[in-house]
Design a protein around this motif. Structure first.
Motif, PDB file in Angstrom:
ATOM      1  N   ALA A  52       0.820  -1.215   0.000  1.00 44.47           N
ATOM      2  CA  ALA A  52       0.000   0.000   0.000  1.00 44.47           C
ATOM      3  C   ALA A  52       0.855   1.267   0.000  1.00 44.47           C
ATOM      4  N   ASP A  53       2.091   1.180   0.448  1.00 47.19           N
ATOM      5  CA  ASP A  53       2.941   2.379   0.406  1.00 47.19           C
ATOM      6  C   ASP A  53       4.324   2.170  -0.206  1.00 47.19           C
ATOM      7  N   LEU A  54       4.906   0.980  -0.038  1.00 50.09           N
ATOM      8  CA  LEU A  54       6.248   0.761  -0.586  1.00 50.09           C
ATOM      9  C   LEU A  54       6.121   0.379  -2.054  1.00 50.09           C
ATOM     10  N   ALA A  55       6.369   1.367  -2.903  1.00 50.27           N
ATOM     11  CA  ALA A  55       6.106   1.204  -4.331  1.00 50.27           C
ATOM     12  C   ALA A  55       7.145   0.294  -4.988  1.00 50.27           C
ATOM     13  N   CYS A  56       6.658  -0.701  -5.725  1.00 51.41           N
ATOM     14  CA  CYS A  56       7.518  -1.561  -6.541  1.00 51.41           C
ATOM     15  C   CYS A  56       6.904  -1.571  -7.933  1.00 51.41           C
ATOM     16  N   TYR A  57       7.766  -1.495  -8.943  1.00 54.33           N
ATOM     17  CA  TYR A  57       7.287  -1.377 -10.314  1.00 54.33           C
ATOM     18  C   TYR A  57       7.826  -2.504 -11.176  1.00 54.33           C
ATOM     19  N   LEU A  58       6.947  -3.036 -12.006  1.00 58.67           N
ATOM     20  CA  LEU A  58       7.343  -4.077 -12.943  1.00 58.67           C
ATOM     21  C   LEU A  58       7.173  -3.540 -14.361  1.00 58.67           C
ATOM     22  N   ILE A  59       8.248  -3.601 -15.130  1.00 64.87           N
ATOM     23  CA  ILE A  59       8.191  -3.203 -16.536  1.00 64.87           C
ATOM     24  C   ILE A  59       8.334  -4.484 -17.353  1.00 64.87           C
ATOM     25  N   VAL A  60       7.304  -4.770 -18.133  1.00 64.84           N
ATOM     26  CA  VAL A  60       7.252  -6.041 -18.855  1.00 64.84           C
ATOM     27  C   VAL A  60       7.728  -5.848 -20.296  1.00 64.84           C
ATOM     28  N   THR A  61       8.682  -6.661 -20.728  1.00 64.56           N
ATOM     29  CA  THR A  61       9.151  -6.577 -22.113  1.00 64.56           C
ATOM     30  C   THR A  61       9.167  -7.980 -22.738  1.00 64.56           C
ATOM     31  N   SER A  62       9.391  -8.014 -24.045  1.00 67.76           N
ATOM     32  CA  SER A  62       9.416  -9.296 -24.765  1.00 67.76           C
ATOM     33  C   SER A  62      10.650 -10.131 -24.404  1.00 67.76           C
ATOM     34  N   LYS A  63      11.658  -9.489 -23.804  1.00 66.35           N
ATOM     35  CA  LYS A  63      12.898 -10.193 -23.444  1.00 66.35           C
ATOM     36  C   LYS A  63      13.036 -10.405 -21.944  1.00 66.35           C
ATOM     37  N   GLY A  64      11.933 -10.262 -21.232  1.00 65.12           N
ATOM     38  CA  GLY A  64      11.978 -10.391 -19.774  1.00 65.12           C
ATOM     39  C   GLY A  64      11.599  -9.084 -19.116  1.00 65.12           C
ATOM     40  N   ASN A  65      11.573  -9.095 -17.776  1.00 64.24           N
ATOM     41  CA  ASN A  65      11.018  -7.951 -17.060  1.00 64.24           C
ATOM     42  C   ASN A  65      12.037  -7.244 -16.164  1.00 64.24           C
ATOM     43  N   ILE A  66      11.710  -5.994 -15.860  1.00 65.63           N
ATOM     44  CA  ILE A  66      12.536  -5.184 -14.962  1.00 65.63           C
ATOM     45  C   ILE A  66      11.718  -4.935 -13.696  1.00 65.63           C
ATOM     46  N   LEU A  67      12.330  -5.187 -12.540  1.00 60.32           N
ATOM     47  CA  LEU A  67      11.654  -4.906 -11.270  1.00 60.32           C
ATOM     48  C   LEU A  67      12.393  -3.787 -10.558  1.00 60.32           C
ATOM     49  N   ILE A  68      11.637  -2.744 -10.175  1.00 56.39           N
ATOM     50  CA  ILE A  68      12.239  -1.608  -9.471  1.00 56.39           C
ATOM     51  C   ILE A  68      11.702  -1.577  -8.044  1.00 56.39           C
ATOM     52  N   ASN A  69      12.587  -1.752  -7.073  1.00 57.00           N
ATOM     53  CA  ASN A  69      12.292  -1.755  -5.626  1.00 57.00           C
ATOM     54  C   ASN A  69      11.584  -3.050  -5.174  1.00 57.00           C
ATOM     55  N   THR A  70      11.801  -3.370  -3.888  1.00 53.88           N
ATOM     56  CA  THR A  70      11.230  -4.620  -3.368  1.00 53.88           C
ATOM     57  C   THR A  70      10.569  -4.503  -2.000  1.00 53.88           C
ATOM     58  N   GLY A  71      10.513  -3.314  -1.404  1.00 49.97           N
ATOM     59  CA  GLY A  71       9.894  -3.202  -0.085  1.00 49.97           C
ATOM     60  C   GLY A  71      10.732  -3.858   0.998  1.00 49.97           C
ATOM     61  N   LEU A  72      10.067  -4.247   2.104  1.00 48.86           N
ATOM     62  CA  LEU A  72      10.731  -4.871   3.249  1.00 48.86           C
ATOM     63  C   LEU A  72      11.070  -6.324   2.936  1.00 48.86           C
ATOM     64  N   ALA A  73      11.864  -6.939   3.820  1.00 49.12           N
ATOM     65  CA  ALA A  73      12.194  -8.357   3.634  1.00 49.12           C
ATOM     66  C   ALA A  73      10.918  -9.189   3.528  1.00 49.12           C
ATOM     67  N   SER A  74       9.934  -8.836   4.362  1.00 48.74           N
ATOM     68  CA  SER A  74       8.674  -9.597   4.384  1.00 48.74           C
ATOM     69  C   SER A  74       7.793  -9.325   3.165  1.00 48.74           C
ATOM     70  N   SER A  75       8.163  -8.349   2.329  1.00 48.77           N
ATOM     71  CA  SER A  75       7.359  -8.041   1.142  1.00 48.77           C
ATOM     72  C   SER A  75       7.595  -9.048   0.009  1.00 48.77           C
ATOM     73  N   ALA A  76       8.627  -9.868   0.128  1.00 51.38           N
ATOM     74  CA  ALA A  76       9.001 -10.773  -0.969  1.00 51.38           C
ATOM     75  C   ALA A  76       7.801 -11.587  -1.459  1.00 51.38           C
ATOM     76  N   GLN A  77       7.083 -12.189  -0.508  1.00 52.77           N
ATOM     77  CA  GLN A  77       5.956 -13.047  -0.881  1.00 52.77           C
ATOM     78  C   GLN A  77       4.851 -12.252  -1.575  1.00 52.77           C
ATOM     79  N   LEU A  78       4.575 -11.052  -1.036  1.00 49.24           N
ATOM     80  CA  LEU A  78       3.539 -10.185  -1.631  1.00 49.24           C
ATOM     81  C   LEU A  78       3.884  -9.836  -3.076  1.00 49.24           C
ATOM     82  N   ILE A  79       5.131  -9.460  -3.297  1.00 47.76           N
ATOM     83  CA  ILE A  79       5.559  -9.062  -4.649  1.00 47.76           C
ATOM     84  C   ILE A  79       5.448 -10.248  -5.608  1.00 47.76           C
ATOM     85  N   LYS A  80       5.897 -11.409  -5.123  1.00 49.47           N
ATOM     86  CA  LYS A  80       5.818 -12.615  -5.967  1.00 49.47           C
ATOM     87  C   LYS A  80       4.364 -12.902  -6.358  1.00 49.47           C
ATOM     88  N   GLU A  81       3.476 -12.813  -5.359  1.00 56.68           N
ATOM     89  CA  GLU A  81       2.055 -13.079  -5.634  1.00 56.68           C
ATOM     90  C   GLU A  81       1.461 -12.026  -6.566  1.00 56.68           C
TER      91      GLU A  81
END
Ligand SMILES: [Zn+2]
Length: 288
Positions: A52-81
């Motif tokens: 809700a506040d720690l912004a993470c961005y996914l840029i999707v391309t034909s050759k794979g994706n770019i992920l910008i920021n990941t939040g806290l250690a515990s955010s890993a599962q949320l981002i994956k989902e």
């Protein structure tokens, strides 16, 4: 003599473990940092996959994706989902970026890098802090590691390009908040038009000390001054930031609402915030 040596050995290994231990600061006062937020399409191939506040961005391309920021250690599962629920694969992540080497954006980076094998690219001035998990952070006074260290695969400098699958991101060195804080500028398209997108790292002031007393960062005042000027002169159509609250995420996009890039095109809000930050800086810089 022998027991003395053994004691020394134990002490030595204890110190080593202590130095490598990661202690994430308490985030109790920021429940929104951990609160899940439904992922959504911001514009074209740019998606929101953060909390809700720690912004993470996914840029999707034909050759794979770019992920910008990941939040806290515990955010890993949320981002994956979040990535999965948008219909994308975590394993397609090829490049990892951050807007600043603080634990609330770097916390889950090591885990996601391990899971994807993606290349970590970092602004040159944040490279040491990323690699030591915050140990050398200018404002933490060597308190220890606050996030899992991440190996840096490519060091970036102002105006460098990050390219993947037809996308080209330009890194803008915006130091102050951290020594290597940075923003990203790139074009995306949807069916209607082209948009120049700015992922902005707002230069909020971290230190409680007077600028002149921050001996771990002698250029801090001139860096902030530079960043504030630089950020007033960026040409863009649409903007987002490192924290949702900085660009009114939850007001501009209600969970489940339709695709609407126009909601993120309010430049007035951006310039008003930069003006506020300029005032905050001027006030602090004036202090003797
Ligand atoms: Zn920060």
């Amino acid at each position: 003599m022998k027991s003395y040596l053994v004691l020394l050995l134990i002490l030595n290994s204890y110190c080593l473990v202590q130095a490598q231990k990661v202690t994430e600061p308490s985030t109790k006062t920021h429940p929104e940092w951990s609160r899940p937020y439904p992922p959504f399409q911001i514009v074209g191939n740019l998606y929101y996959v953060g909390t809700a506040d720690l912004a993470c961005y996914l840029i999707v391309t034909s050759k794979g994706n770019i992920l910008i920021n990941t939040g806290l250690a515990s955010s890993a599962q949320l981002i994956k989902e979040n990535i999965k629920s948008l219909g994308f694969k975590l394993s397609d992540t090829k490049i990892l970026l951050t807007t600043q080497a603080h634990y609330d954006h770097m916390g889950a980076m090591a885990e996601i890098k391990k899971a994807t094998g993606a290349k970590m690219m970092v602004d040159y001035a944040d490279t040491p802090v990323v690699a030591d998990g915050g140990l050398s952070d200018y404002d933490l006074d060597g308190k220890g590691r606050v996030f899992e260290p991440v190996k840096v695969d490519r060091v970036l400098r102002n105006a460098d390009s990050i390219k993947l699958g037809g996308m080209k991101l330009t890194i803008l060195h915006h130091p102050g908040h951290t020594k290597g804080s940075c923003s990203y500028l790139f074009d995306v398209n949807d069916k209607k038009r082209k948009y120049r997108v700015l992922i902005a790292n707002m230069p909020t002031i971290v230190t409680n000390k007077k600028f002149g007393d921050v001996h771990t960062y002698p250029n801090i005042a001139t860096d902030y001054a530079y960043t504030l000027i630089a950020m007033k002169h960026i040409e863009f159509d649409l903007w987002v930031a490192s924290h949702g609250i900085q660009f009114d995420l939850t007001e501009k996009h209600k969970p489940g609402s339709a695709y609407n890039p126009a909601a993120f095109m309010d430049k007035k809000n951006y310039y008003a915030q930069i003006d506020d930050l300029q005032k905050e800086y001027d006030q602090k810089a004036r202090k003797p």
